[in-house]
Motif scaffolding. Structure first.
Motif, PDB file in Angstrom:
ATOM      1  N   UNK A  46     -11.892  13.010   5.480  1.00  0.00           N
ATOM      2  CA  UNK A  46     -12.264  13.501   6.807  1.00  0.00           C
ATOM      3  C   UNK A  46     -11.695  12.603   7.894  1.00  0.00           C
ATOM      4  N   UNK A  47     -11.679  11.299   7.650  1.00  0.00           N
ATOM      5  CA  UNK A  47     -11.091  10.361   8.613  1.00  0.00           C
ATOM      6  C   UNK A  47      -9.582  10.570   8.694  1.00  0.00           C
ATOM      7  N   UNK A  48      -8.970  10.880   7.554  1.00  0.00           N
ATOM      8  CA  UNK A  48      -7.544  11.157   7.557  1.00  0.00           C
ATOM      9  C   UNK A  48      -7.209  12.360   8.412  1.00  0.00           C
ATOM     10  N   UNK A  49      -8.053  13.395   8.351  1.00  0.00           N
ATOM     11  CA  UNK A  49      -7.821  14.588   9.173  1.00  0.00           C
ATOM     12  C   UNK A  49      -7.921  14.262  10.656  1.00  0.00           C
ATOM     13  N   UNK A  71       0.832  -1.206   0.000  1.00  0.00           N
ATOM     14  CA  UNK A  71       0.000   0.000   0.000  1.00  0.00           C
ATOM     15  C   UNK A  71       0.865   1.254   0.000  1.00  0.00           C
ATOM     16  N   UNK A  72       1.999   1.181   0.708  1.00  0.00           N
ATOM     17  CA  UNK A  72       2.936   2.304   0.782  1.00  0.00           C
ATOM     18  C   UNK A  72       4.333   1.766   0.547  1.00  0.00           C
ATOM     19  N   UNK A  73       5.071   2.403  -0.371  1.00  0.00           N
ATOM     20  CA  UNK A  73       6.469   2.079  -0.623  1.00  0.00           C
ATOM     21  C   UNK A  73       7.330   3.215  -0.086  1.00  0.00           C
ATOM     22  N   UNK A  74       8.318   2.859   0.728  1.00  0.00           N
ATOM     23  CA  UNK A  74       9.227   3.845   1.318  1.00  0.00           C
ATOM     24  C   UNK A  74      10.643   3.494   0.886  1.00  0.00           C
ATOM     25  N   UNK A 118      -5.056   6.385   5.319  1.00  0.00           N
ATOM     26  CA  UNK A 118      -6.426   6.583   5.796  1.00  0.00           C
ATOM     27  C   UNK A 118      -7.140   7.620   4.938  1.00  0.00           C
ATOM     28  N   UNK A 119      -6.453   8.750   4.663  1.00  0.00           N
ATOM     29  CA  UNK A 119      -7.058   9.833   3.893  1.00  0.00           C
ATOM     30  C   UNK A 119      -7.358   9.408   2.464  1.00  0.00           C
ATOM     31  N   UNK A 120      -6.594   8.449   1.948  1.00  0.00           N
ATOM     32  CA  UNK A 120      -6.857   7.933   0.604  1.00  0.00           C
ATOM     33  C   UNK A 120      -8.243   7.298   0.544  1.00  0.00           C
ATOM     34  N   UNK A 121      -8.659   6.731   1.650  1.00  0.00           N
ATOM     35  CA  UNK A 121      -9.970   6.098   1.744  1.00  0.00           C
ATOM     36  C   UNK A 121     -11.053   7.095   2.117  1.00  0.00           C
ATOM     37  N   UNK A 122     -10.722   8.006   3.048  1.00  0.00           N
ATOM     38  CA  UNK A 122     -11.708   8.971   3.550  1.00  0.00           C
ATOM     39  C   UNK A 122     -10.950  10.185   4.056  1.00  0.00           C
TER      40      UNK A 122
END
Length: 265
Positions: free
Chosen positions: A179-182, A66-69, A173-177
């Motif tokens: 407001x939830x990311x905030x 989901x995330x590459x670092x 999280x913000x990618x999905x929602x």
């Protein structure tokens, strides 16, 4: 949620493994964040250096997370040749929807670390990934040319690593929602205007002092320090051995001699 950290240790100071030690701290912050925005966060630490001439392996490392670092050292005034070689293998790779970020360890604050990060972001973007940083901060950690012994992390280095790790979770999280990311950004203390409430020395010591110390321990006693890291993370934290790689002769000689770990076979 899977966060895959690809590290390209060793750097110019091959006996210090700066980016590897930074990656250990980064993964620790991902594993121990409280509260957790997801019921399970899977953190993978992968040594990407051996794959630089294997297109299929490079694609495999960049897909599925989901995330590459990317954790990279710096050569000269920018990206090391092996990081560029790695991304040259991404032709035709599509990473739509994958989040991507990076941090770099460099000789000093003005020795090209920002260029290594910009090269990395541009390469990830070329594959369709969505890249981000912690606010406007490019996470370049200078390991020399400052009032600390060469190779030592400072408290502020550990703090920025922690904030970048937490930003990974917030962005997912913000990618999905949004407001939830905030909401999670507030809970985890991830603020785009962090400079308005920058932590003082006492707060830095309280929040990241232990991890900063753990990242520096291998400079003194590498065998014991990496054993303790392995216990904390739940997998072997030993630094990679690059001398067996077919292109090992292209690495420069270490600039600073440190204790050399003697591993049991």
């Amino acid at each position: 949620m899977t966060v895959r950290v690809l590290h390209f240790s060793p750097g110019t100071a091959t006996d210090r493994h700066d980016s590897h030690r930074a990656a250990l701290g980064f993964v620790h912050y991902l594993q121990t964040v409280d509260p957790k925005p997801f019921p399970e966060v899977i953190c993978e630490l992968v040594w990407a250096l051996p794959s630089i001439d294997q297109t299929s392996k490079v694609h495999e490392l960049l897909r599925g997370a989901d995330v590459v670092v990317v954790a990279t050292p710096v050569y000269g005034q920018g990206s090391p040749w092996f990081l560029r070689k790695f991304f040259e293998q991404t032709r035709g790779l599509e990473l739509w929807g994958t989040l991507g970020t990076a941090f770099a360890t460099s000789g000093g604050q003005h020795t090209g670390g920002e260029m290594a990060l910009l090269d990395t972001f541009r390469s990830l973007q070329g594959c369709g990934a969505c890249t981000f940083t912690f606010a406007q901060k490019l996470t370049v950690i200078g390991m020399q040319q400052r009032p600390r012994p060469d190779g030592e992390f400072d408290l502020i280095d550990a703090w920025f690593l922690r904030q970048l790790a937490r930003t990974c979770l917030v962005q997912r999280v913000a990618q999905r929602d949004r407001s939830e990311g905030a909401i999670w950004a507030q809970r985890l203390g991830v603020q785009s205007a962090y400079y308005l409430d920058f932590p003082d020395a006492a707060r830095l010591e309280d929040e990241v002092g232990d991890v900063c110390h753990w990242m520096n321990e291998p400079l003194i006693d590498p065998v014991s320090a990496y054993e303790r890291w392995s216990q904390r993370l739940g997998f072997s934290a030993r630094p990679p051995e690059a001398r067996s790689l077919p292109f090992a002769g292209l690495f420069p000689e270490p600039g600073v001699q440190r204790p050399v770990a003697k591993w049991d076979s």
